[in-house]
Scaffold this active site. Structure first.
Site, PDB file in Angstrom:
ATOM      1  N   TYR A  21      -3.808  11.952   1.422  1.00 57.89           N
ATOM      2  CA  TYR A  21      -5.158  12.512   1.525  1.00 57.89           C
ATOM      3  C   TYR A  21      -5.265  13.435   2.745  1.00 57.89           C
ATOM      4  O   TYR A  21      -4.453  13.359   3.671  1.00 57.89           O
ATOM      5  CB  TYR A  21      -6.214  11.400   1.640  1.00 57.89           C
ATOM      6  CG  TYR A  21      -5.950  10.426   2.748  1.00 57.89           C
ATOM      7  CD1 TYR A  21      -5.216   9.272   2.498  1.00 57.89           C
ATOM      8  CD2 TYR A  21      -6.407  10.656   4.041  1.00 57.89           C
ATOM      9  CE1 TYR A  21      -4.951   8.372   3.505  1.00 57.89           C
ATOM     10  CE2 TYR A  21      -6.136   9.760   5.060  1.00 57.89           C
ATOM     11  CZ  TYR A  21      -5.410   8.620   4.784  1.00 57.89           C
ATOM     12  OH  TYR A  21      -5.140   7.735   5.796  1.00 57.89           O
TER      13      TYR A  21
ATOM     14  N   GLY B  81       6.640   6.858  -8.501  1.00 57.26           N
ATOM     15  CA  GLY B  81       6.980   6.091  -7.301  1.00 57.26           C
ATOM     16  C   GLY B  81       6.999   4.598  -7.584  1.00 57.26           C
ATOM     17  O   GLY B  81       6.289   4.113  -8.484  1.00 57.26           O
TER      18      GLY B  81
ATOM     19  N   GLY C  69      -6.290  11.055  -2.131  1.00 54.47           N
ATOM     20  CA  GLY C  69      -6.479   9.623  -1.937  1.00 54.47           C
ATOM     21  C   GLY C  69      -7.517   9.208  -0.917  1.00 54.47           C
ATOM     22  O   GLY C  69      -7.522   8.052  -0.495  1.00 54.47           O
TER      23      GLY C  69
ATOM     24  N   SER D  79      -9.459   4.220  10.096  1.00 52.48           N
ATOM     25  CA  SER D  79     -10.046   2.898   9.833  1.00 52.48           C
ATOM     26  C   SER D  79     -11.162   2.502  10.811  1.00 52.48           C
ATOM     27  O   SER D  79     -12.185   1.972  10.368  1.00 52.48           O
ATOM     28  CB  SER D  79      -8.947   1.833   9.808  1.00 52.48           C
ATOM     29  OG  SER D  79      -8.110   2.055   8.696  1.00 52.48           O
TER      30      SER D  79
ATOM     31  N   GLY E 170       7.345   2.428  -4.625  1.00 51.73           N
ATOM     32  CA  GLY E 170       7.284   1.875  -3.271  1.00 51.73           C
ATOM     33  C   GLY E 170       6.103   0.923  -3.142  1.00 51.73           C
ATOM     34  O   GLY E 170       5.544   0.471  -4.147  1.00 51.73           O
TER      35      GLY E 170
ATOM     36  N   LYS F 117       3.557  -3.415   6.842  1.00 53.55           N
ATOM     37  CA  LYS F 117       3.011  -4.128   5.680  1.00 53.55           C
ATOM     38  C   LYS F 117       3.913  -5.277   5.208  1.00 53.55           C
ATOM     39  O   LYS F 117       3.424  -6.306   4.777  1.00 53.55           O
ATOM     40  CB  LYS F 117       2.754  -3.151   4.522  1.00 53.55           C
ATOM     41  CG  LYS F 117       1.574  -2.218   4.791  1.00 53.55           C
ATOM     42  CD  LYS F 117       1.290  -1.327   3.599  1.00 53.55           C
ATOM     43  CE  LYS F 117       0.103  -0.404   3.886  1.00 53.55           C
ATOM     44  NZ  LYS F 117      -0.255   0.440   2.737  1.00 53.55           N
TER      45      LYS F 117
ATOM     46  N   THR G 187      -1.045  -1.103   8.409  1.00 51.14           N
ATOM     47  CA  THR G 187      -0.496   0.112   7.832  1.00 51.14           C
ATOM     48  C   THR G 187       0.963   0.264   8.259  1.00 51.14           C
ATOM     49  O   THR G 187       1.508  -0.607   8.935  1.00 51.14           O
ATOM     50  CB  THR G 187      -1.409   1.325   8.192  1.00 51.14           C
ATOM     51  OG1 THR G 187      -0.947   2.466   7.481  1.00 51.14           O
ATOM     52  CG2 THR G 187      -1.446   1.621   9.679  1.00 51.14           C
TER      53      THR G 187
HETATM   54  P1  NDP Z   1       7.135   3.836   0.298  1.00 50.24           P
HETATM   55  O1  NDP Z   1       7.940   4.391   1.391  1.00 50.24           O
HETATM   56  O2  NDP Z   1       7.077   2.366   0.084  1.00 50.24           O
HETATM   57  O3  NDP Z   1       7.663   4.468  -1.105  1.00 50.24           O
HETATM   58  C1  NDP Z   1       7.902   5.820  -1.207  1.00 50.24           C
HETATM   59  C2  NDP Z   1       8.091   6.195  -2.675  1.00 50.24           C
HETATM   60  O4  NDP Z   1       8.146   7.635  -2.755  1.00 50.24           O
HETATM   61  C3  NDP Z   1       9.375   5.683  -3.300  1.00 50.24           C
HETATM   62  O5  NDP Z   1       9.123   5.343  -4.650  1.00 50.24           O
HETATM   63  C4  NDP Z   1      10.318   6.911  -3.216  1.00 50.24           C
HETATM   64  O6  NDP Z   1      11.282   6.938  -4.248  1.00 50.24           O
HETATM   65  C5  NDP Z   1       9.331   8.015  -3.463  1.00 50.24           C
HETATM   66  N1  NDP Z   1       9.728   9.333  -2.945  1.00 50.24           N
HETATM   67  C6  NDP Z   1       9.813   9.752  -1.642  1.00 50.24           C
HETATM   68  N2  NDP Z   1      10.151  11.046  -1.573  1.00 50.24           N
HETATM   69  C7  NDP Z   1      10.277  11.481  -2.859  1.00 50.24           C
HETATM   70  C8  NDP Z   1      10.605  12.722  -3.450  1.00 50.24           C
HETATM   71  N3  NDP Z   1      10.873  13.809  -2.725  1.00 50.24           N
HETATM   72  N4  NDP Z   1      10.635  12.803  -4.806  1.00 50.24           N
HETATM   73  C9  NDP Z   1      10.371  11.719  -5.571  1.00 50.24           C
HETATM   74  N5  NDP Z   1      10.056  10.512  -5.063  1.00 50.24           N
HETATM   75  C10 NDP Z   1      10.009  10.387  -3.736  1.00 50.24           C
HETATM   76  O7  NDP Z   1       5.679   4.451   0.471  1.00 50.24           O
HETATM   77  P2  NDP Z   1       4.284   3.818   0.005  1.00 50.24           P
HETATM   78  O8  NDP Z   1       4.435   3.385  -1.399  1.00 50.24           O
HETATM   79  O9  NDP Z   1       3.798   2.860   1.001  1.00 50.24           O
HETATM   80  O10 NDP Z   1       3.313   5.090   0.096  1.00 50.24           O
HETATM   81  C11 NDP Z   1       3.419   6.160  -0.840  1.00 50.24           C
HETATM   82  C12 NDP Z   1       2.381   7.216  -0.475  1.00 50.24           C
HETATM   83  O11 NDP Z   1       1.077   6.714  -0.669  1.00 50.24           O
HETATM   84  C13 NDP Z   1       2.477   7.672   0.984  1.00 50.24           C
HETATM   85  O12 NDP Z   1       2.383   9.062   0.991  1.00 50.24           O
HETATM   86  C14 NDP Z   1       1.244   7.060   1.637  1.00 50.24           C
HETATM   87  O13 NDP Z   1       0.741   7.888   2.663  1.00 50.24           O
HETATM   88  C15 NDP Z   1       0.267   7.009   0.468  1.00 50.24           C
HETATM   89  N6  NDP Z   1      -0.722   5.927   0.595  1.00 50.24           N
HETATM   90  C16 NDP Z   1      -2.053   6.265   0.559  1.00 50.24           C
HETATM   91  C17 NDP Z   1      -3.020   5.288   0.664  1.00 50.24           C
HETATM   92  C18 NDP Z   1      -4.472   5.658   0.611  1.00 50.24           C
HETATM   93  O14 NDP Z   1      -5.304   4.820   0.969  1.00 50.24           O
HETATM   94  N7  NDP Z   1      -4.822   6.848   0.152  1.00 50.24           N
HETATM   95  C19 NDP Z   1      -2.657   3.861   0.831  1.00 50.24           C
HETATM   96  C20 NDP Z   1      -1.230   3.611   0.800  1.00 50.24           C
HETATM   97  C21 NDP Z   1      -0.312   4.624   0.709  1.00 50.24           C
HETATM   98  P3  NDP Z   1      12.706   6.159  -4.111  1.00 50.24           P
HETATM   99  O15 NDP Z   1      12.406   4.703  -4.219  1.00 50.24           O
HETATM  100  O16 NDP Z   1      13.471   6.661  -5.269  1.00 50.24           O
HETATM  101  O17 NDP Z   1      13.258   6.543  -2.771  1.00 50.24           O
END
Ligand code: NDP
Length: 277
Positions: free
Chosen positions: A221, A130, A243, A17, A132, A69, A65
């Site tokens: 990414y 996902g 990403g 950033s 999350g 958040k 980040t």
């Molecule tokens: P969260 O921790 O909030 O959510 C994680 C999600 O991943 C949940 O839905 C979880 O499922 C799922 N998950 C984790 N491991 C597995 C697996 N082995 N198989 C299937 N599902 C899985 O994370 P975020 O939503 O904040 O971030 C998600 C991704 O996005 C991260 O890798 C982050 O680095 C990336 N990101 C990239 C950005 C960018 O600017 N390029 C910005 C924001 C995020 P469950 O609920 O079932 O556990």
């Protein structure tokens, strides 16, 4: 004194950033400083104290980040609709003693897909993996882009169902688990918004979700071909992307929100792109 901005996270050593916002400031001629802050994870109120100290020292805004958040969202006096649905903030603005929360992850993702990659969502079948923070942030912008169908698949199905239930009733939205995907045919766009790739894992996708004329987008990414992108390549998906564009576009949205001027993003994306192969 220059207007001060920062990104706060823990750990924060990996952050791009300051580089991104430094390039934006150079390009737009905005006079500001932008630093990285390693926020304290303990005690529970330490995050709020760090933000308030930054404001007292002349801070005008912050990017937020992991893992802050949710705390940033809770700390805010005002929240955008996108932040409300995500239940999380990735940007804060400090104005007149108030803290305003936004979430630009979803708009950044959508802009990268539609504008940079030239893949309009309207009328398409879209699958988001996902439920999350990132998927939650993406939901409203994706619905607004009018896909023919938007399916949210998650391991813990209840999380996806809760999310979908919060969005207006006439949206073409469906929540499901991975097994149900097997009967749904292929999607024009599959977005991996899980964190599986960070651990070198792959969500349990049934064969056939990818389209041989479609696209696959990985939120992670800088890691080359992740297991998800590799699977998409094996399925002969013609357009695959990570990403990095989302990262830069969400930063540009925050910059515009703070400064009233939107920076160009192409050169910054090119500079940060790590080739997939
Ligand atoms: P969260 O921790 O909030 O959510 C994680 C999600 O991943 C949940 O839905 C979880 O499922 C799922 N998950 C984790 N491991 C597995 C697996 N082995 N198989 C299937 N599902 C899985 O994370 P975020 O939503 O904040 O971030 C998600 C991704 O996005 C991260 O890798 C982050 O680095 C990336 N990101 C990239 C950005 C960018 O600017 N390029 C910005 C924001 C995020 P469950 O609920 O079932 O556990």
């Amino acid at each position: 004194m220059k207007d001060r901005y920062a990104v706060i996270g823990n750990p924060i050593g990996h952050t791009k950033s300051p580089l991104i916002h430094g390039l934006f400031a150079q390009e737009t001629g905005e006079d500001l400083s932008y630093t990285a802050l390693e926020g304290p994870v303990e005690p529970a109120d330490a995050f709020a104290a760090t933000v308030r100290a930054f404001i007292a020292a002349g801070g005008k805004g912050m990017n937020v980040t992991a893992p802050f958040k949710l705390q940033a969202f809770a700390l805010a006096d005002e929240r955008s609709e996108r932040a409300e649905l995500a239940g999380a903030a990735n940007a804060l603005r400090f104005e007149g003693g108030r803290i305003v929360a936004e979430n630009f992850d979803g708009v950044g993702l959508l802009r990268d897909i539609e504008v940079n990659l030239g893949l309009p969502i309207a009328g398409k079948r879209v699958l988001i993996l996902g439920a999350g923070g990132a998927a939650r942030g993406a939901l409203l912008p994706f619905v607004a882009a009018r896909p023919a169908e938007l399916v949210i698949a998650n391991r813990h199905v209840a999380k996806a169902q809760t999310l979908v239930a919060q969005v207006v009733a006439d949206s073409p939205l469906l929540a499901c688990g991975y097994r149900e995907l097997a009967a749904m045919g292929h999607f024009d766009l599959v977005v991996n918004a899980t964190s599986a790739s960070l651990a070198g894992e792959l969500p349990p996708l049934p064969p056939g979700v990818f389209s041989a004329t479609g696209a696959a987008y990985e939120l992670v990414y800088g890691k080359g071909l992740t297991p998800f992108l590799r699977l998409a390549r094996e399925a002969a998906v013609p357009r695959v992307a990570d990403g990095v564009g989302m990262l830069v576009e969400q930063a540009a949205e925050a910059f515009a929100w703070w400064r009233g001027v939107r920076p160009q993003t192409r050169a910054v994306i090119d500079r940060l792109t790590v080739p997939l192969d």
